[in-house]
Scaffold this motif. Sequence first.
Motif, mmCIF file in Angstrom:
data_model
loop_
_atom_site.group_PDB
_atom_site.id
_atom_site.type_symbol
_atom_site.label_atom_id
_atom_site.label_comp_id
_atom_site.label_asym_id
_atom_site.label_seq_id
_atom_site.Cartn_x
_atom_site.Cartn_y
_atom_site.Cartn_z
ATOM 1 N N GLN A 1 -8.499 3.183 -13.994
ATOM 2 C CA GLN A 1 -9.735 3.067 -13.231
ATOM 3 C C GLN A 1 -9.394 2.724 -11.788
ATOM 4 O OE1 GLN A 1 -11.922 0.100 -15.391
ATOM 5 N NE2 GLN A 1 -13.185 1.651 -16.368
ATOM 6 N N LYS A 2 -10.176 3.277 -10.871
ATOM 7 C CA LYS A 2 -9.881 3.100 -9.449
ATOM 8 C C LYS A 2 -9.840 1.639 -9.021
ATOM 9 C CE LYS A 2 -11.163 7.064 -6.695
ATOM 10 N NZ LYS A 2 -12.128 7.583 -5.728
ATOM 11 N N PHE A 3 -10.772 0.844 -9.519
ATOM 12 C CA PHE A 3 -10.826 -0.542 -9.048
ATOM 13 C C PHE A 3 -9.661 -1.388 -9.563
ATOM 14 C CE2 PHE A 3 -13.164 -0.910 -13.023
ATOM 15 C CZ PHE A 3 -12.743 -2.121 -13.525
ATOM 16 N N GLN A 4 -8.830 -0.829 -10.475
ATOM 17 C CA GLN A 4 -7.671 -1.549 -10.977
ATOM 18 C C GLN A 4 -6.453 -1.431 -10.061
ATOM 19 O OE1 GLN A 4 -7.509 -3.671 -13.501
ATOM 20 N NE2 GLN A 4 -9.666 -3.351 -13.915
ATOM 21 N N ILE A 5 -6.586 -0.693 -8.971
ATOM 22 C CA ILE A 5 -5.489 -0.593 -8.013
ATOM 23 C C ILE A 5 -5.456 -1.875 -7.186
ATOM 24 C CG2 ILE A 5 -4.582 0.685 -6.036
ATOM 25 C CD1 ILE A 5 -4.438 2.163 -8.732
ATOM 26 N N ALA A 6 -4.322 -2.566 -7.220
ATOM 27 C CA ALA A 6 -4.206 -3.841 -6.517
ATOM 28 C C ALA A 6 -3.791 -3.652 -5.070
ATOM 29 C CB ALA A 6 -3.211 -4.749 -7.231
ATOM 30 N N SER A 7 -2.814 -2.775 -4.822
ATOM 31 C CA SER A 7 -2.362 -2.594 -3.442
ATOM 32 C C SER A 7 -1.727 -1.228 -3.263
ATOM 33 C CB SER A 7 -1.375 -3.695 -3.048
ATOM 34 O OG SER A 7 -0.214 -3.606 -3.834
ATOM 35 N N LEU A 8 -1.655 -0.826 -2.018
ATOM 36 C CA LEU A 8 -1.044 0.428 -1.617
ATOM 37 C C LEU A 8 0.335 0.086 -1.078
ATOM 38 C CD1 LEU A 8 -1.698 3.463 -1.243
ATOM 39 C CD2 LEU A 8 -2.488 2.891 1.044
ATOM 40 N N MET A 9 1.360 0.742 -1.603
ATOM 41 C CA MET A 9 2.738 0.455 -1.198
ATOM 42 C C MET A 9 3.196 1.440 -0.132
ATOM 43 S SD MET A 9 3.189 -2.149 -3.073
ATOM 44 C CE MET A 9 4.899 -2.502 -2.844
ATOM 45 N N PRO A 10 4.180 1.077 0.674
ATOM 46 C CA PRO A 10 4.727 2.016 1.654
ATOM 47 C C PRO A 10 5.437 3.173 0.964
ATOM 48 C CG PRO A 10 5.457 -0.229 2.108
ATOM 49 C CD PRO A 10 4.749 -0.258 0.810
ATOM 50 N N LYS A 11 5.475 4.330 1.621
ATOM 51 C CA LYS A 11 6.149 5.502 1.062
ATOM 52 C C LYS A 11 7.624 5.176 0.840
ATOM 53 C CE LYS A 11 2.636 8.372 1.511
ATOM 54 N NZ LYS A 11 1.951 8.976 0.435
ATOM 55 N N GLY A 12 8.165 5.629 -0.287
ATOM 56 C CA GLY A 12 9.569 5.385 -0.615
ATOM 57 C C GLY A 12 9.807 4.164 -1.481
ATOM 58 N N THR A 13 8.785 3.402 -1.750
ATOM 59 C CA THR A 13 8.938 2.205 -2.581
ATOM 60 C C THR A 13 9.303 2.573 -4.002
ATOM 61 O OG1 THR A 13 7.282 1.079 -1.238
ATOM 62 C CG2 THR A 13 7.778 0.102 -3.346
ATOM 63 N N LEU A 14 8.741 3.647 -4.494
ATOM 64 C CA LEU A 14 8.984 4.071 -5.878
ATOM 65 C C LEU A 14 10.441 4.459 -6.092
ATOM 66 C CD1 LEU A 14 7.481 4.429 -8.521
ATOM 67 C CD2 LEU A 14 7.005 6.780 -7.884
ATOM 68 N N LYS A 15 11.070 5.109 -5.103
ATOM 69 C CA LYS A 15 12.472 5.511 -5.237
ATOM 70 C C LYS A 15 13.413 4.307 -5.196
ATOM 71 C CE LYS A 15 11.838 10.077 -3.341
ATOM 72 N NZ LYS A 15 12.151 11.009 -2.251
ATOM 73 N N SER A 16 13.047 3.293 -4.425
ATOM 74 C CA SER A 16 13.924 2.123 -4.298
ATOM 75 C C SER A 16 13.779 1.143 -5.460
ATOM 76 C CB SER A 16 13.645 1.391 -2.981
ATOM 77 O OG SER A 16 12.341 0.853 -3.000
ATOM 78 N N ALA A 17 12.723 1.294 -6.236
ATOM 79 C CA ALA A 17 12.476 0.328 -7.331
ATOM 80 C C ALA A 17 13.267 0.676 -8.554
ATOM 81 C CB ALA A 17 10.996 0.291 -7.680
#
Length: 109
Positions: free
Chosen positions: A93-109
């Motif tokens: 659900q849309k309202f369950q999004i807590a925050s927007l991360m900077p681009k490239g965060t997913l690759k570094s995680a």
Amino acid sequence: MNALIPDAWAQSAAPGGAGGMAPLLMMVVFIVIFYFLLIRPQQKKAKEHQALVSKLSVGDEVVTTGGILGRVTDVGDTFITVEVADGVRVKVQKFQIASLMPKGTLKSA
């Protein structure tokens, strides 16, 4: 009357007659304090979250309230699809999004 129970006598009125205004003034002060310390910041945070949810688009990297990190692959009216791994998609659900991360965060995680 009974000798063990003294008679109750009314107190005389306070000079100046301002005794009734003090409790009212204190209530107003407390309401103002609660507004500025509790209600106003909560409303501001809700507006910011609503703006974040409304501007979500495909390709954004987000974190859900459950702590799932992923990339948005589809945006609907009330639901979005988040890709958490290659080929693994989760509808949230849309309202369950807590925050927007900077681009490239997913690759570094």
